[in-house]
Scaffold this active site. Sequence first.
Site, PDB file in Angstrom:
ATOM      1  N   HIS A 157       0.898  -1.188   0.177  1.00 20.12           N
ATOM      2  CA  HIS A 157       0.103   0.000   0.081  1.00 20.12           C
ATOM      3  C   HIS A 157       0.837   1.498   0.105  1.00 20.12           C
ATOM      4  CE1 HIS A 157      -3.918  -1.676   0.740  1.00 20.12           C
ATOM      5  NE2 HIS A 157      -3.508  -2.911   1.022  1.00 20.12           N
ATOM      6  N   ASP A 198       3.586   9.738  -0.742  1.00 26.20           N
ATOM      7  CA  ASP A 198       2.299   8.763  -0.450  1.00 26.20           C
ATOM      8  C   ASP A 198       2.218   7.611  -1.303  1.00 26.20           C
ATOM      9  OD1 ASP A 198       0.110   8.171   0.983  1.00 26.20           O
ATOM     10  OD2 ASP A 198      -0.542  10.521   1.112  1.00 26.20           O
TER      11      ASP A 198
HETATM   12  P1  ADQ Z   1      -2.920   6.302   4.799  1.00 28.08           P
HETATM   13  O1  ADQ Z   1      -1.449   6.763   4.943  1.00 28.08           O
HETATM   14  O2  ADQ Z   1      -3.695   6.232   6.109  1.00 28.08           O
HETATM   15  O3  ADQ Z   1      -3.203   5.075   3.943  1.00 28.08           O
HETATM   16  P2  ADQ Z   1      -4.729   7.728   3.024  1.00 28.08           P
HETATM   17  O4  ADQ Z   1      -4.911   6.914   1.716  1.00 28.08           O
HETATM   18  O5  ADQ Z   1      -5.223   9.145   2.763  1.00 28.08           O
HETATM   19  O6  ADQ Z   1      -3.550   7.436   3.694  1.00 28.08           O
HETATM   20  O7  ADQ Z   1      -6.260   7.025   3.827  1.00 28.08           O
HETATM   21  C1  ADQ Z   1      -6.561   7.623   4.649  1.00 28.08           C
HETATM   22  C2  ADQ Z   1      -8.072   7.238   5.229  1.00 28.08           C
HETATM   23  O8  ADQ Z   1      -8.471   7.628   6.505  1.00 28.08           O
HETATM   24  C3  ADQ Z   1      -9.074   7.633   4.191  1.00 28.08           C
HETATM   25  O9  ADQ Z   1      -9.920   6.606   3.723  1.00 28.08           O
HETATM   26  C4  ADQ Z   1      -9.979   8.406   5.063  1.00 28.08           C
HETATM   27  O10 ADQ Z   1     -11.409   8.447   4.771  1.00 28.08           O
HETATM   28  C5  ADQ Z   1      -9.925   8.213   6.598  1.00 28.08           C
HETATM   29  N1  ADQ Z   1      -9.869   9.270   7.367  1.00 28.08           N
HETATM   30  C6  ADQ Z   1      -9.316  10.557   6.786  1.00 28.08           C
HETATM   31  N2  ADQ Z   1      -9.453  11.389   8.221  1.00 28.08           N
HETATM   32  C7  ADQ Z   1     -10.642  10.736   8.965  1.00 28.08           C
HETATM   33  C8  ADQ Z   1     -11.085  11.126  10.066  1.00 28.08           C
HETATM   34  N3  ADQ Z   1     -10.856  12.226  10.599  1.00 28.08           N
HETATM   35  N4  ADQ Z   1     -12.002  10.434  10.786  1.00 28.08           N
HETATM   36  C9  ADQ Z   1     -12.014   8.974  10.340  1.00 28.08           C
HETATM   37  N5  ADQ Z   1     -11.285   8.582   9.088  1.00 28.08           N
HETATM   38  C10 ADQ Z   1     -10.723   9.341   8.453  1.00 28.08           C
HETATM   39  C11 ADQ Z   1      -2.035   4.113   3.423  1.00 28.08           C
HETATM   40  C12 ADQ Z   1      -1.257   4.773   2.397  1.00 28.08           C
HETATM   41  C13 ADQ Z   1      -1.858   5.462   1.309  1.00 28.08           C
HETATM   42  C14 ADQ Z   1      -2.770   4.491   0.653  1.00 28.08           C
HETATM   43  C15 ADQ Z   1      -3.785   3.897   1.752  1.00 28.08           C
HETATM   44  C16 ADQ Z   1      -4.604   2.677   0.833  1.00 28.08           C
HETATM   45  O11 ADQ Z   1      -0.176   5.510   3.172  1.00 28.08           O
HETATM   46  O12 ADQ Z   1      -0.690   6.093   0.310  1.00 28.08           O
HETATM   47  O13 ADQ Z   1      -3.884   5.513  -0.325  1.00 28.08           O
HETATM   48  O14 ADQ Z   1      -3.026   3.106   2.420  1.00 28.08           O
HETATM   49  O15 ADQ Z   1      -3.789   1.830   0.119  1.00 28.08           O
END
Ligand code: ADQ
Length: 501
Positions: free
Chosen positions: A171, A384
Amino acid sequence: MSSRGQRLIVVSNRLPVTLSRDGDGPWKIRHGAGGLVTALLPVLRDRGGTWIGWTGTSGDDGDLEVALAQATRDAGYALKPVALTAEEINNFYLGFSNEIVWPLFHDMHTLCNFRPEYWRTYLDVSRKYAEVVAANSDSVDFVWIHDYHLMHVASELRRLGSRARLGFFLHIPFPSLDIFVKLPWRFQLLRALLEYDLIGFQTLRDRRNFLQCVRTLVKEARVRGSGQVLAIDVNGHEVRVGSFPISIDFKTFVKNAMQPEVAAKVAEMKSLLPDRQLLLGVDRLDYTKGIPDRLESFRNALLRYPELHERITLIQVVVPSREDIPQYHALKTRIERLVGEINGQFTNPGGWVPIHYVFRSLARVDLLAYYHSAQIALVTPLKDGMNLVAKEFCTCSIEEDCVLILSEFAGAAAQLQRGALLVNPYDTEGVADAIHRAFTMPTTERRARMRRLRRAIGKQDIFWWVDSFLRAAIAKDLSDFPLPEDYVPRDEQLRDEVIPL
Ligand code: ADQ
């Protein structure tokens, strides 16, 4: 060999549930609602299968296994826990995974803490996961292992004699050779990855980095093919490697963003913050997300473009994460100091406050309301794997009158570069200019860009992602996986200064 069909065994660091209990009382189990769970559960139900992962608690607890079995009695799939001790959580999860692999793979090797005991525990815990997988699968099953915590599990499974087909999806990004070779256990880890039958990366860039490491460090490896899925032959074993950009459940996000509760919150937010554009940042607390650089960029925009004063408000949501690791705690302090400084510099007492800072995990309805209310999203990670926030924001921009400012170092840039305003997150003046450009962008341009973005996200949603990964695992012919239509060879990309896909 079993006579039943091929089941899917999903393995991730954590089970897709949260567990809690009052003292010694009964376990309360809440099922997760993230994109991965939503996409995989129908496949698990359809084929039958099992999800294996750590419970998030420490120690061995027989009660827990019973509670998990009860919670999934009618679900059509099983949940099997991996028990970790407090020391394993420290050395494997916080240590090797999050103080070595996480910073290294995000190009931040100076933050790595290369302690040999972390590596030793990583191997021990990989064996633990492998033992639970081996006990719950057989040779006809397909085992899909997720993410950087579990890169070594295939190797342990083979050692235990498992003959199941093994897929792995990373990921997070895969670093370039120059960075990867800093890992003291680079040969062991790379060879362990080559024990999988299929490896999926988020982007072609990550796959290119991986292939460069394999070509340089594993002399007997040979790479075949030219499409989205290639094959590596190594000592008589074929490993397929492809890029499969992860996404979200587009249709459900659209439906949920239009719910009356969300609309009520959007209306409330607009009345509390009238006559201005909302600029939104939503991130887990993490040094890879570039939050301090983003705040500096916003300050720069306010300094250089005074017409933004009173007309724009940044809402920065930070979700607490990994606070047990010292760097995360220090980051929180740094963000809070910057927010205080910038608000101190520009706030109009009794009126405009430039930054509204929210530090907590939000309820779904609040997150959707923020997405739906904002006119501009500022998604500027330093690095990311993908970044789902960028995709979620566009999906919830139902009226399409919004702008996505996106870091060129997010995996999502490969798919979204033609509709977003791409920025280098280290370039504070460049990001400030993009904020101003987004603020002044005519509606027709905003709509055209956002329509393009939403079409791309809707076409390759999370179900497409699951389907293409599983198809690549069984395909007879890899030419069924051509490169994306808009793919430009790397040399040409660099010449035209287009960001490599
Ligand atoms: P993350 O580093 O966690 O994921 P991201 O892809 O942006 O980063 O996902 C964050 C998730 O958390 C989103 O689905 C969002 O809806 C949720 N979220 C954000 N703010 C929130 C809040 N305040 N309360 C609850 N939920 C919240 C890792 C990798 C990324 C990759 C993903 C998936 O670092 O690059 O995109 O896995 O593969």
